[in-house]
Design a protein around this motif. Structure first.
Motif, PDB file in Angstrom:
ATOM      1  N   ALA A  24      52.263  26.937  18.816  1.00 22.11           N
ATOM      2  CA  ALA A  24      52.939  27.031  20.204  1.00 22.11           C
ATOM      3  C   ALA A  24      52.618  25.537  20.890  1.00 22.11           C
ATOM      4  N   ASP A  25      51.033  25.318  20.570  1.00 27.29           N
ATOM      5  CA  ASP A  25      50.783  23.694  21.120  1.00 27.29           C
ATOM      6  C   ASP A  25      51.843  22.847  20.691  1.00 27.29           C
ATOM      7  N   GLY A  73      49.445  30.967  15.020  1.00 20.88           N
ATOM      8  CA  GLY A  73      50.652  30.904  16.153  1.00 20.88           C
ATOM      9  C   GLY A  73      50.111  30.154  17.363  1.00 20.88           C
ATOM     10  N   GLN A  74      49.025  29.884  17.879  1.00 19.46           N
ATOM     11  CA  GLN A  74      48.491  29.056  18.917  1.00 19.46           C
ATOM     12  C   GLN A  74      48.681  27.922  18.501  1.00 19.46           C
ATOM     13  N   THR A  75      48.587  27.314  17.186  1.00 23.09           N
ATOM     14  CA  THR A  75      48.566  25.780  17.053  1.00 23.09           C
ATOM     15  C   THR A  75      49.986  25.671  17.046  1.00 23.09           C
ATOM     16  N   LYS A  83      54.916  23.045  19.411  1.00 18.39           N
ATOM     17  CA  LYS A  83      56.038  23.042  20.240  1.00 18.39           C
ATOM     18  C   LYS A  83      56.077  22.609  21.640  1.00 18.39           C
ATOM     19  N   GLU A  84      54.897  22.706  22.211  1.00 23.02           N
ATOM     20  CA  GLU A  84      54.813  22.448  23.575  1.00 23.02           C
ATOM     21  C   GLU A  84      55.186  20.878  23.527  1.00 23.02           C
ATOM     22  N   THR A 100      58.748  19.741  22.722  1.00 25.57           N
ATOM     23  CA  THR A 100      59.590  19.847  23.835  1.00 25.57           C
ATOM     24  C   THR A 100      59.357  18.849  24.719  1.00 25.57           C
ATOM     25  N   ARG A 145      47.440  34.726  14.321  1.00 22.62           N
ATOM     26  CA  ARG A 145      47.171  34.613  15.735  1.00 22.62           C
ATOM     27  C   ARG A 145      46.793  33.108  15.958  1.00 22.62           C
ATOM     28  N   LYS A 177      47.381  27.568  32.012  1.00 24.63           N
ATOM     29  CA  LYS A 177      48.744  26.789  31.950  1.00 24.63           C
ATOM     30  C   LYS A 177      48.775  26.211  33.488  1.00 24.63           C
TER      31      LYS A 177
END
Length: 295
Positions: A16-17, A12-14, A19-20, A23, A9, A245
């Protein structure tokens, strides 16, 4: 098994950051929109963040060119999301212009100074933005609740703080204060996630856990702090932070509205050609120590 799931988990957060941010770098073509237009009802978080970060770059250049001094104070409950918004503000900016101030426990020498003294040393000079991740308001919060200051020191802070901030503003500093408000239920959920997530566990200190037990006392301290320091000249801006967010977007948008700046779009800079080769022979690469190619 539970530890593996927690690590997954956290990873996953790391991811996601990461990828943010990746992007956003691909979405600069979206930044040509009108400045701070009303966001659509079905906006996309990353697109809005990219737009706001592009505006932050313009603001940064205006601050640098005009020699403005900007101090932004971030306060609030533990796990309210202050660090997340500070990270998004600084991500596109030049660290020589915009810097984070996150002071640790005062030294023995600092304890013998005028209370505001060590914070004065961190105030912005001309052309700088200083983001205070916690600030002189420690005295009105953690120091008051945990008994790290006397009642006399606390009362003197409440009396002196508005005067101190008035001095800053009169000296030409843009002083902007944010309080991140998070509900009891949401803070509880975030604390549990941090306890289980090895990527975030470092954020939990014994002081944080003690503060969790003293929720009501911190509420009383915050309300009294607002009663004395939420002034017309230096108001508190409260950010509803239950949704991280939305809190990030709302805070950054509000920050951009506090300092008038023109539409300073970056100009294209011609790339100069390299100098002519004069026959210089560089040393062989075999004589250099390269990092092993593990990837």
């Amino acid at each position: 098994m539970a530890k593996d799931q927690a690590a997954e988990r956290g990873g996953g957060q790391t991811l996601a950051d990461a990828k943010e941010f990746a992007t956003i770098e691909k979405n600069w073509q979206l930044t040509g929109r009108s400045k701070l237009r009303v966001p659509p009802g079905r906006y996309k978080y990353v697109e809005e963040l990219a737009h706001l970060q592009f505006e932050l770059i313009k603001l940064q250049e205006w601050v640098r060119m005009k020699g403005l001094k900007v101090a932004v104070v971030f306060e609030g409950r533990d796990a309210a999301g202050k660090g997340g918004v500070i990270k998004r503000i600084t991500a596109p900016l030049n660290p020589r212009v915009c810097r984070i101030v996150a002071l640790g426990t005062p030294t023995e020498r600092e304890r013998g100074q005028w209370y505001f003294q060590r914070y004065v040393a961190e105030l912005p000079a001309r052309g700088e933005i200083a983001l205070f991740d916690r600030s002189w308001y420690n005295r009105a919060g953690v120091e008051r609740v945990m008994g790290f200051c006397t009642k006399e020191e606390y009362q003197e802070f409440l009396r002196a703080c508005p005067l101190f901030e008035e001095m800053l503003i009169r000296s030409g500093i843009y002083l902007i204060k944010y309080w991140f408000s998070v509900s009891d239920k949401q803070q509880e959920a975030r604390f549990h996630e941090r306890m289980q997530n090895p990527f975030k566990r470092w954020k939990l200190s014994p002081m944080d856990l003690k503060a969790r037990q003293l929720w009501v006392e911190y509420s009383k301290a915050k309300d009294k702090m607002f009663a004395y320091t939420d002034t017309k000249e230096s108001p508190w801006n409260v950010v509803d932070a239950d949704n991280k967010k939305r809190a990030r977007l709302n805070c950054i948008r509000h920050l951009l509205q506090q300092i008038p700046y023109p539409d300073m779009k970056p100009i294209e800079i011609p790339l100069p050609s390299r100098e002519a080769d004069t026959g210089y022979q560089r040393p062989p690469k075999s004589k250099q120590r390269f990092v092993p190619k593990a990837y």
